[in-house]
Design an enzyme around this catalytic site. Sequence first.
Site, mmCIF file in Angstrom:
data_model
loop_
_atom_site.group_PDB
_atom_site.id
_atom_site.type_symbol
_atom_site.label_atom_id
_atom_site.label_comp_id
_atom_site.label_asym_id
_atom_site.label_seq_id
_atom_site.Cartn_x
_atom_site.Cartn_y
_atom_site.Cartn_z
ATOM 1 N N LYS A 1 0.841 -1.209 0.000
ATOM 2 C CA LYS A 1 0.000 0.000 0.000
ATOM 3 C C LYS A 1 0.872 1.254 0.000
ATOM 4 C CE LYS A 1 -3.737 -2.557 2.054
ATOM 5 N NZ LYS A 1 -4.233 -3.195 3.267
ATOM 6 N N GLN B 1 -5.234 -2.670 9.385
ATOM 7 C CA GLN B 1 -4.979 -3.940 8.699
ATOM 8 C C GLN B 1 -5.550 -5.108 9.508
ATOM 9 O OE1 GLN B 1 -3.652 -4.214 5.613
ATOM 10 N NE2 GLN B 1 -3.918 -6.419 5.679
ATOM 11 N N ASP C 1 -11.514 1.580 3.590
ATOM 12 C CA ASP C 1 -11.719 0.141 3.391
ATOM 13 C C ASP C 1 -13.200 -0.171 3.121
ATOM 14 O OD1 ASP C 1 -9.589 -1.646 3.414
ATOM 15 O OD2 ASP C 1 -9.363 -1.566 5.600
HETATM 16 N N1 GUN Z 1 -6.728 -7.909 5.348
HETATM 17 C C1 GUN Z 1 -6.956 -8.563 4.165
HETATM 18 N N2 GUN Z 1 -7.544 -7.739 3.269
HETATM 19 C C2 GUN Z 1 -7.701 -6.557 3.890
HETATM 20 C C3 GUN Z 1 -8.249 -5.309 3.472
HETATM 21 O O1 GUN Z 1 -8.734 -5.119 2.348
HETATM 22 N N3 GUN Z 1 -8.230 -4.323 4.404
HETATM 23 C C4 GUN Z 1 -7.731 -4.499 5.643
HETATM 24 N N4 GUN Z 1 -7.782 -3.466 6.478
HETATM 25 N N5 GUN Z 1 -7.222 -5.638 6.060
HETATM 26 C C5 GUN Z 1 -7.206 -6.660 5.183
#
Ligand code: GUN
Length: 294
Positions: free
Chosen positions: A53, A97, A120
């Site tokens: 990211k 996350q 998200d």
């Molecule tokens: N863990 C796996 N995929 C994601 C996601 O799209 N966002 C977040 N915050 N955690 C994740």
Amino acid sequence: MNLLDGKLISDRIKAEIAAEVKTKMLDAGKVAPHLAAILVGEDPASQTYVASKEKDCKEVGFISSVYKYPANLSQEKLLEAIRFLNNDPEIDGFIVQLPLPKHIDEHTIIESIDPAKDVDGFHPVNVGRMVLNIPSYLPATPYGIITLLESYKIETAGKHCVILGRSNIVGTPVSILLSRKSKTGNATVTLCNSHTPNLQAIAATADILIVAMGKKEFVTAEMVKKDAVVIDVGIHRVPSEETKSGYKLTGDVNFIDVAKKCSYITPVPGGIGPMTRVSLLLNTLKAAKKEFKF
Ligand code: GUN
């Protein structure tokens, strides 16, 4: 068979985002969008996702910050960190996350995020708005799937979409997006889970088959209707002597087998993964532009 090239489409979208950041923001004396991520603990997959990211942000000219905490961080301290980001005017959007350590309640954490900064799209306010077709942040993987279908002009209206896997972040939201009254919706959707009898037979009736069940190469040609569109959300590492790293990536679909029968298919890697990543950038851009009213 045609490839649904998520890498190609996401690169195009990233170039558009980068151009917008430069010409409409930086050249106009405004600041670039700022995405923050909270990472608790040392889960290797989560560390990789967060690093990706940061790299994506850099590529399009966004500012990114990562807040790392040890796995024994208390829930109260995490809530405090979220309050800080909720109130920081320099942060446009942030993510926590997942998964979180067992002693932390995921729902409590997600509900503490300001919906206006929830890039998200996991907060119940954003999920509710998505269900009601009110503009909102869409969760990244479902958003990436519908963007990819749209980019390849794959019609969803009137089609039977079968989704294998009903997770909160992929299967359930994509079922809603595809069945909504919208340009990328109007499909008839069957959402399957591990209790579904005759899963194989149901999958074989799909015009569009979306596989997000986390089972390595589970879907074979006999589970796919001729000329179906196949979207593979799975990602698994398998040992390989062909690569320097000693492993390669594969999905929930047996690609070689299914590719012979379908009309379109996403590769792994290079399919839904890059589309998911670019969707977070699109949401962050929307957050910086305050596109949604809360
Ligand atoms: N863990 C796996 N995929 C994601 C996601 O799209 N966002 C977040 N915050 N955690 C994740």
